[in-house]
Motif scaffolding. Structure first.
Motif, PDB file in Angstrom:
ATOM      1  N   MET A   1       0.846  -1.199   0.000  1.00 10.39           N
ATOM      2  CA  MET A   1       0.000   0.000   0.000  1.00 10.39           C
ATOM      3  C   MET A   1       0.880   1.247   0.000  1.00 10.39           C
ATOM      4  O   MET A   1       1.817   1.356   0.784  1.00 10.39           O
ATOM      5  N   GLN A   2       0.581   2.184  -0.890  1.00 11.68           N
ATOM      6  CA  GLN A   2       1.387   3.394  -1.010  1.00 11.68           C
ATOM      7  C   GLN A   2       1.142   4.334   0.161  1.00 11.68           C
ATOM      8  O   GLN A   2       0.009   4.553   0.581  1.00 11.68           O
ATOM      9  N   ARG A   3       2.225   4.897   0.702  1.00  9.19           N
ATOM     10  CA  ARG A   3       2.104   5.850   1.796  1.00  9.19           C
ATOM     11  C   ARG A   3       1.559   7.167   1.285  1.00  9.19           C
ATOM     12  O   ARG A   3       1.871   7.614   0.190  1.00  9.19           O
ATOM     13  N   GLN A   4       0.731   7.815   2.119  1.00 11.66           N
ATOM     14  CA  GLN A   4       0.155   9.093   1.728  1.00 11.66           C
ATOM     15  C   GLN A   4       1.197  10.204   1.704  1.00 11.66           C
ATOM     16  O   GLN A   4       1.055  11.179   0.968  1.00 11.66           O
ATOM     17  N   ASP A   5       2.233  10.073   2.538  1.00  7.12           N
ATOM     18  CA  ASP A   5       3.243  11.127   2.622  1.00  7.12           C
ATOM     19  C   ASP A   5       4.481  10.801   1.792  1.00  7.12           C
ATOM     20  O   ASP A   5       5.555  11.343   2.044  1.00  7.12           O
ATOM     21  N   SER A   6       4.337   9.931   0.800  1.00  9.92           N
ATOM     22  CA  SER A   6       5.472   9.562  -0.043  1.00  9.92           C
ATOM     23  C   SER A   6       5.974  10.778  -0.814  1.00  9.92           C
ATOM     24  O   SER A   6       5.195  11.498  -1.437  1.00  9.92           O
ATOM     25  N   LEU A   7       7.287  10.991  -0.768  1.00 11.77           N
ATOM     26  CA  LEU A   7       7.878  12.139  -1.457  1.00 11.77           C
ATOM     27  C   LEU A   7       8.113  11.859  -2.931  1.00 11.77           C
ATOM     28  O   LEU A   7       7.839  12.707  -3.781  1.00 11.77           O
ATOM     29  N   TRP A   8       8.644  10.685  -3.234  1.00 13.78           N
ATOM     30  CA  TRP A   8       9.025  10.456  -4.619  1.00 13.78           C
ATOM     31  C   TRP A   8       8.937   8.998  -5.065  1.00 13.78           C
ATOM     32  O   TRP A   8       8.811   8.723  -6.255  1.00 13.78           O
ATOM     33  N   LEU A   9       8.944   8.056  -4.139  1.00 14.21           N
ATOM     34  CA  LEU A   9       8.899   6.658  -4.551  1.00 14.21           C
ATOM     35  C   LEU A   9       7.527   6.248  -5.072  1.00 14.21           C
ATOM     36  O   LEU A   9       7.423   5.442  -6.000  1.00 14.21           O
ATOM     37  N   GLY A  10       6.478   6.795  -4.468  1.00 14.25           N
ATOM     38  CA  GLY A  10       5.131   6.461  -4.909  1.00 14.25           C
ATOM     39  C   GLY A  10       4.839   4.976  -4.765  1.00 14.25           C
ATOM     40  O   GLY A  10       5.064   4.380  -3.704  1.00 14.25           O
ATOM     41  N   PRO A  11       4.370   4.324  -5.838  1.00 11.71           N
ATOM     42  CA  PRO A  11       4.044   2.892  -5.744  1.00 11.71           C
ATOM     43  C   PRO A  11       5.261   1.998  -5.535  1.00 11.71           C
ATOM     44  O   PRO A  11       5.109   0.820  -5.206  1.00 11.71           O
ATOM     45  N   LEU A  12       6.457   2.535  -5.737  1.00 12.99           N
ATOM     46  CA  LEU A  12       7.664   1.737  -5.501  1.00 12.99           C
ATOM     47  C   LEU A  12       8.026   1.672  -4.018  1.00 12.99           C
ATOM     48  O   LEU A  12       8.940   0.934  -3.647  1.00 12.99           O
ATOM     49  N   GLY A  13       7.333   2.433  -3.186  1.00 11.10           N
ATOM     50  CA  GLY A  13       7.649   2.460  -1.764  1.00 11.10           C
ATOM     51  C   GLY A  13       7.592   1.098  -1.091  1.00 11.10           C
ATOM     52  O   GLY A  13       8.567   0.668  -0.455  1.00 11.10           O
ATOM     53  N   PRO A  14       6.478   0.365  -1.197  1.00 16.05           N
ATOM     54  CA  PRO A  14       6.409  -0.958  -0.550  1.00 16.05           C
ATOM     55  C   PRO A  14       7.459  -1.945  -1.047  1.00 16.05           C
ATOM     56  O   PRO A  14       8.089  -2.634  -0.229  1.00 16.05           O
ATOM     57  N   PRO A  15       7.694  -2.071  -2.375  1.00 22.77           N
ATOM     58  CA  PRO A  15       8.769  -2.989  -2.795  1.00 22.77           C
ATOM     59  C   PRO A  15      10.143  -2.607  -2.250  1.00 22.77           C
ATOM     60  O   PRO A  15      10.931  -3.488  -1.882  1.00 22.77           O
ATOM     61  N   VAL A  16      10.424  -1.308  -2.204  1.00 24.19           N
ATOM     62  CA  VAL A  16      11.713  -0.874  -1.661  1.00 24.19           C
ATOM     63  C   VAL A  16      11.811  -1.226  -0.178  1.00 24.19           C
ATOM     64  O   VAL A  16      12.866  -1.668   0.302  1.00 24.19           O
ATOM     65  N   LYS A  17      10.715  -1.059   0.535  1.00 24.68           N
ATOM     66  CA  LYS A  17      10.715  -1.403   1.962  1.00 24.68           C
ATOM     67  C   LYS A  17      10.968  -2.892   2.162  1.00 24.68           C
ATOM     68  O   LYS A  17      11.771  -3.290   3.021  1.00 24.68           O
ATOM     69  N   TRP A  18      10.320  -3.723   1.355  1.00 26.55           N
ATOM     70  CA  TRP A  18      10.529  -5.162   1.487  1.00 26.55           C
ATOM     71  C   TRP A  18      11.944  -5.553   1.070  1.00 26.55           C
ATOM     72  O   TRP A  18      12.552  -6.451   1.671  1.00 26.55           O
ATOM     73  N   ALA A  19      12.473  -4.886   0.055  1.00 33.77           N
ATOM     74  CA  ALA A  19      13.857  -5.160  -0.343  1.00 33.77           C
ATOM     75  C   ALA A  19      14.815  -4.796   0.781  1.00 33.77           C
ATOM     76  O   ALA A  19      15.807  -5.501   1.023  1.00 33.77           O
ATOM     77  N   MET A  20      14.527  -3.705   1.487  1.00 28.68           N
ATOM     78  CA  MET A  20      15.344  -3.314   2.636  1.00 28.68           C
ATOM     79  C   MET A  20      15.290  -4.386   3.725  1.00 28.68           C
ATOM     80  O   MET A  20      16.325  -4.774   4.291  1.00 28.68           O
ATOM     81  N   ILE A  21      14.090  -4.877   4.005  1.00 36.50           N
ATOM     82  CA  ILE A  21      13.927  -5.877   5.064  1.00 36.50           C
ATOM     83  C   ILE A  21      14.636  -7.182   4.696  1.00 36.50           C
ATOM     84  O   ILE A  21      15.364  -7.772   5.508  1.00 36.50           O
ATOM     85  N   VAL A  22      14.441  -7.625   3.459  1.00 31.74           N
ATOM     86  CA  VAL A  22      15.027  -8.902   3.032  1.00 31.74           C
ATOM     87  C   VAL A  22      16.551  -8.816   3.009  1.00 31.74           C
ATOM     88  O   VAL A  22      17.250  -9.701   3.527  1.00 31.74           O
ATOM     89  N   SER A  23      17.084  -7.751   2.411  1.00 33.12           N
ATOM     90  CA  SER A  23      18.543  -7.621   2.342  1.00 33.12           C
ATOM     91  C   SER A  23      19.140  -7.404   3.727  1.00 33.12           C
ATOM     92  O   SER A  23      20.226  -7.909   4.033  1.00 33.12           O
ATOM     93  N   GLY A  24      18.428  -6.678   4.586  1.00 30.29           N
ATOM     94  CA  GLY A  24      18.907  -6.503   5.953  1.00 30.29           C
ATOM     95  C   GLY A  24      18.926  -7.813   6.718  1.00 30.29           C
ATOM     96  O   GLY A  24      19.876  -8.096   7.465  1.00 30.29           O
ATOM     97  N   ALA A  25      17.880  -8.620   6.529  1.00 33.58           N
ATOM     98  CA  ALA A  25      17.849  -9.926   7.190  1.00 33.58           C
ATOM     99  C   ALA A  25      18.962 -10.826   6.663  1.00 33.58           C
ATOM    100  O   ALA A  25      19.602 -11.562   7.433  1.00 33.58           O
ATOM    101  N   ALA A  26      19.208 -10.762   5.354  1.00 33.68           N
ATOM    102  CA  ALA A  26      20.288 -11.573   4.785  1.00 33.68           C
ATOM    103  C   ALA A  26      21.641 -11.136   5.335  1.00 33.68           C
ATOM    104  O   ALA A  26      22.488 -11.979   5.673  1.00 33.68           O
TER     105      ALA A  26
END
Length: 269
Positions: A1-26
């Motif tokens: 779900m896209q954040r209402q206060d997104s500055l520039w990522l828009g719909p890419l926000g959730p995938p970027v967040k999950w990529a952060m979580i997955v790579s951080g866990a790895a």
């Protein structure tokens, strides 16, 4: 779900967040594996091997996942404007915001390295050979990236005594001169330092210490690159501010109303 206060990522926000979580866990899993290897492996991987990973494929995997985690974290964190931050006005502002988040992460890494060194030195009496060099290495990049962020936020020290007295056309002329001086400095720096930076990077020049990280090989090119970004950011600021109405400054500008409100809220709680 896209954040209402997104500055520039828009719909890419959730995938970027999950990529952060997955790579951080790895990265965390690989780090725990390497730490556990200090106990059961005959040839454990330490900080020395982090710079010399030949024959140790787990080191590039760990460093790659860590770099990915930091990059995605910077992208994710840059998608939200801080309470006292200026909103981005162009592509260079987005770059500066991402770099600023990397600098913030770098500060956390420096603090973590220092805490580890203090504990190792004064609690376990086993000081490290790498904590000081690692802190210097990261702090060098933090210093450079902080300058880029300060330029994007227009927060460098400026003296407005004469500037505020000028009519808007002369203020614009002063801004053009300022940006011209910044570009002149960058071009002189590039002309004088490009060859040395390429040489240091090509031979991967090291620091000459026990841990021997490649500080000169990385910091020298980074200086040229980041100062170039600062010059581009200054030009971007000039374009973005060209049609703004004149601004007049006073001592009240130094008062951070948001911070005062936060302090009051804390005291009330």
């Amino acid at each position: 779900m896209q954040r209402q206060d997104s500055l520039w990522l828009g719909p890419l926000g959730p995938p970027v967040k999950w990529a952060m979580i997955v790579s951080g866990a790895a990265a965390a899993a690989m780090a725990l594996w390497l730490i556990a290897g200090q106990v059961w492996r005959a040839d454990p991987v330490g900080m020395f091997e982090m710079l010399r990973p030949e024959g140790r494929p787990e080191v590039p995997l760990m460093l790659g996942s860590l770099a990915a985690a930091m990059l995605f974290a910077a992208l994710h964190l840059s998608d939200r404007k801080g309470a006292i931050e200026r909103p981005p006005t162009g592509p260079m502002d987005i770059v500066a915001l991402v770099m600023s988040r990397l600098a913030m992460i770098g500060i956390v890494c420096v603090v973590a390295a220092m805490i580890y060194e203090v504990a190792a030195r004064y609690v376990f009496e086993k000081p490290t050979l790498w904590a000081n060099e690692l802190s210097l290495w990261i702090a060098g990049f933090v210093f450079l990236l902080a300058g880029l962020y300060a330029m994007q936020q227009r927060s460098h020290i400026r003296i407005y005594v004469i500037y505020d007295l000028l009519p808007r056309p002369l203020q614009k002329a002063a801004d053009v001169v300022s940006v011209g001086l910044i570009w002149g400095f960058f071009l002189c720096l590039l002309w004088g330092g490009y060859g040395e930076a390429v040489t240091k990077f090509a031979r991967m020049e090291t620091f000459g210490t026990a841990w021997d990280p490649p500080l000169p090989a990385t910091i020298k090119p980074a200086i040229l690159i980041v100062i170039g970004l600062v010059a581009l950011q200054a030009l971007s600021n000039l374009i973005a501010d060209w049609n703004r109405p004149p601004e007049y400054h006073s001592a009240l500008d130094d008062i951070d109303e948001t911070e005062i409100a936060n302090i009051r809220r804390t005291l009330e709680d």
